[in-house]
Design a protein around this motif. Structure first.
Motif, PDB file in Angstrom:
ATOM      1  N   PHE A 135       0.869  -1.177   0.000  1.00  0.00           N
ATOM      2  CA  PHE A 135       0.000   0.000   0.000  1.00  0.00           C
ATOM      3  C   PHE A 135       0.905   1.226   0.000  1.00  0.00           C
ATOM      4  O   PHE A 135       1.628   1.479   0.980  1.00  0.00           O
ATOM      5  N   ARG A 136       0.896   1.980  -1.077  1.00  0.00           N
ATOM      6  CA  ARG A 136       1.787   3.134  -1.205  1.00  0.00           C
ATOM      7  C   ARG A 136       0.976   4.404  -1.399  1.00  0.00           C
ATOM      8  O   ARG A 136       0.006   4.429  -2.155  1.00  0.00           O
ATOM      9  N   ILE A 137       1.400   5.433  -0.700  1.00  0.00           N
ATOM     10  CA  ILE A 137       0.812   6.766  -0.872  1.00  0.00           C
ATOM     11  C   ILE A 137       1.838   7.624  -1.584  1.00  0.00           C
ATOM     12  O   ILE A 137       2.815   8.090  -0.981  1.00  0.00           O
ATOM     13  N   ASP A 138       1.660   7.795  -2.867  1.00  0.00           N
ATOM     14  CA  ASP A 138       2.587   8.591  -3.657  1.00  0.00           C
ATOM     15  C   ASP A 138       2.249  10.068  -3.631  1.00  0.00           C
ATOM     16  O   ASP A 138       3.037  10.901  -4.071  1.00  0.00           O
ATOM     17  N   ASN A 139       1.049  10.378  -3.137  1.00  0.00           N
ATOM     18  CA  ASN A 139       0.648  11.787  -3.096  1.00  0.00           C
ATOM     19  C   ASN A 139       1.546  12.547  -2.131  1.00  0.00           C
ATOM     20  O   ASN A 139       1.949  12.034  -1.087  1.00  0.00           O
ATOM     21  N   VAL A 174      -4.740  -1.306   9.936  1.00  0.00           N
ATOM     22  CA  VAL A 174      -5.313  -0.038   9.468  1.00  0.00           C
ATOM     23  C   VAL A 174      -5.315   0.015   7.938  1.00  0.00           C
ATOM     24  O   VAL A 174      -6.327   0.386   7.316  1.00  0.00           O
ATOM     25  N   LEU A 175      -4.214  -0.370   7.315  1.00  0.00           N
ATOM     26  CA  LEU A 175      -4.145  -0.318   5.856  1.00  0.00           C
ATOM     27  C   LEU A 175      -5.053  -1.372   5.220  1.00  0.00           C
ATOM     28  O   LEU A 175      -5.602  -1.144   4.133  1.00  0.00           O
ATOM     29  N   ASN A 176      -5.226  -2.516   5.876  1.00  0.00           N
ATOM     30  CA  ASN A 176      -6.155  -3.520   5.355  1.00  0.00           C
ATOM     31  C   ASN A 176      -7.585  -2.987   5.358  1.00  0.00           C
ATOM     32  O   ASN A 176      -8.379  -3.288   4.454  1.00  0.00           O
ATOM     33  N   ARG A 177      -7.932  -2.202   6.359  1.00  0.00           N
ATOM     34  CA  ARG A 177      -9.277  -1.610   6.387  1.00  0.00           C
ATOM     35  C   ARG A 177      -9.437  -0.546   5.295  1.00  0.00           C
ATOM     36  O   ARG A 177     -10.528  -0.405   4.728  1.00  0.00           O
ATOM     37  N   VAL A 178      -8.381   0.209   5.049  1.00  0.00           N
ATOM     38  CA  VAL A 178      -8.463   1.195   3.969  1.00  0.00           C
ATOM     39  C   VAL A 178      -8.726   0.502   2.635  1.00  0.00           C
ATOM     40  O   VAL A 178      -9.455   1.022   1.779  1.00  0.00           O
ATOM     41  N   ALA A 230       5.218   1.724   6.483  1.00  0.00           N
ATOM     42  CA  ALA A 230       3.986   1.084   6.013  1.00  0.00           C
ATOM     43  C   ALA A 230       3.377   1.851   4.847  1.00  0.00           C
ATOM     44  O   ALA A 230       2.883   1.254   3.885  1.00  0.00           O
ATOM     45  N   LEU A 231       3.407   3.180   4.916  1.00  0.00           N
ATOM     46  CA  LEU A 231       2.844   3.988   3.820  1.00  0.00           C
ATOM     47  C   LEU A 231       3.735   3.980   2.587  1.00  0.00           C
ATOM     48  O   LEU A 231       3.299   4.395   1.508  1.00  0.00           O
ATOM     49  N   ALA A 232       4.975   3.518   2.750  1.00  0.00           N
ATOM     50  CA  ALA A 232       5.890   3.436   1.603  1.00  0.00           C
ATOM     51  C   ALA A 232       5.862   2.070   0.938  1.00  0.00           C
ATOM     52  O   ALA A 232       6.646   1.822   0.017  1.00  0.00           O
ATOM     53  N   GLY A 233       4.978   1.159   1.393  1.00  0.00           N
ATOM     54  CA  GLY A 233       4.836  -0.137   0.739  1.00  0.00           C
ATOM     55  C   GLY A 233       5.267  -1.325   1.557  1.00  0.00           C
ATOM     56  O   GLY A 233       5.208  -2.454   1.048  1.00  0.00           O
ATOM     57  N   TYR A 234       5.693  -1.126   2.813  1.00  0.00           N
ATOM     58  CA  TYR A 234       6.110  -2.274   3.625  1.00  0.00           C
ATOM     59  C   TYR A 234       4.886  -3.095   4.015  1.00  0.00           C
ATOM     60  O   TYR A 234       3.861  -2.549   4.452  1.00  0.00           O
TER      61      TYR A 234
END
Length: 383
Positions: A135-139, A174-178, A230-234
């Motif tokens: 899960f990556r946030i590139d914004n 948290v990311l699984n819920r997103v 985690a936000l970088a894809g881990y």
């Protein structure tokens, strides 16, 4: 006095200038002069200067050694190759109860889903399951800043005192819920979902007053590092597609209806059953639009109550077509009839079974009335 025989053999000395005729110099004559006093005369001044220079040189060498012994190295001394630095829990400001175990690195790698992880009650682990995707946030800008702040808050208030494995597991939930369609599509939306109600928040710290505690910088920075990774894809694989967890001290009603994945740190993790927990249901694509990183305003309306009820994990599974089947009540086991012993004719004539019953035991004294019939159920277990 007549001259001695030895002296008579010596030639007579000539008269000196003062007219002493016949004076002889003794053979054992030697001049003895007192040492010049210190500080008096030319030689005393030299000796004093030499001692002053010696003391000054000694002080110049010794004072730096006493002032900074750790930086003063003698020529023949051996300097340690690897200086020993104190552990983090041995430094001022970095110690807390249990900190020695907190900073120690675990030699055993984290277990994957189903690899020997089980609860204290010997719950059945659902076994190895699917793993979440990156899960990556590139914004950049507001969305990334708010997402990082919300995810850091969730990790800090839910697992600040846990090891890295426990914090990464919370971040993965948290990311699984997103990525799940039943929950908001933003990180802050997931973290603060239900915070408008005192009993409807999905993460307890958003509605139980925990946010009033000012976070400690050391632990906040640590949680932020986990959130940033985690936000970088881990992806933390041991929790798979888990969307729920609870502490080991509680036992919620929905726990038996979900797939138990394992216990990591102080939390037990669960995944939804049926199509709700299928990998095809999750969509790990970030669309942005992060709301304000703060709890929602209180709302006790009926619509807020209905939204909170829809978040019940059993309701989520029913929304995806999973029907709960109640196990039929099994009949109560009947007590096995006690077989009556077969006695010989002689024993039967004497009374048979009554001979072996305790009928004439001495009565006990001081038994309370409410306990007088205790143990009677053993003769008739069905009552």
């Amino acid at each position: 006095m007549p001259p001695s025989p030895a002296s008579s053999l010596l030639p007579a000395a000539p008269a000196d200038a003062r007219g002493f005729e016949g004076w002889e110099r003794p053979r054992d004559f030697s001049g003895r002069f007192a040492r010049t006093a210190r500080g008096i005369g030319h030689h005393g001044v030299k000796l004093h200067r030499r001692w002053t220079l010696a003391v000054t040189a000694l002080a110049a060498v010794a004072l730096p050694a006493f002032a900074a012994p750790d930086r003063f190295v003698i020529a023949d001394a051996v300097t340690p190759e690897t200086p020993v630095s104190p552990m983090p829990f041995e430094q001022a400001g970095a110690s807390f109860p249990g900190s020695a175990f907190y900073y120690l690195d675990s030699e055993v790698p984290p277990l994957r889903v189903g690899e020997g992880i089980h609860s204290d009650a010997d719950d059945v682990v659902s076994g190895p399951g699917p793993i979440a995707r990156a899960f990556r946030i590139d914004n950049s800008g507001v969305d990334r800043t708010r997402a990082l702040q919300c995810l850091t808050a969730a990790i800090y208030y839910e697992a600040a005192s846990e090891a890295d494995a426990g914090q990464r597991a919370v971040a993965q939930v948290v990311l699984n819920r997103v990525a799940h369609p039943s929950y908001p599509k933003t990180v802050c939306g997931v973290v603060y979902q239900g915070s408008e109600r005192p009993t409807g928040c999905q993460f307890s710290f958003t509605c139980d007053g925990a946010l009033a505690r000012h976070p400690q910088r050391l632990f906040w920075d640590r949680a932020e590092d986990v959130a940033r990774a985690a936000l970088a894809g881990y992806v933390y694989a041991p929790v798979g597609l888990a969307t729920h967890y609870h502490t080991v001290q509680v036992s919620p009603y929905w726990a038996p209806s979900l797939n138990y994945l394992g216990t990591i740190g102080a939390h037990r993790f669960y995944a939804l059953r049926g199509a709700a927990g299928s990998p095809a249901t999750f969509r790990y694509a970030y669309l942005g639009g992060e709301p304000v990183a703060a709890p929602h305003r209180r709302d006790d309306s009926s619509s807020a109550a209905a939204a909170a009820a829809a978040l019940d994990p059993l309701a989520v599974q029913r929304a995806f077509g999973l029907t709960e089947t109640k196990a039929s009540a099994a009949p109560a086991p009947q007590a096995a009839a006690t077989a009556t012993p077969v006695y010989s004719a002689e024993v039967t004539q004497r009374g048979g079974e009554s001979l072996y019953r305790a009928q004439n035991l001495p009565a006990s004294q001081g038994i309370k009335a409410e306990y007088a019939n205790s143990g009677q159920w053993i003769a008739n277990p069905q009552n």
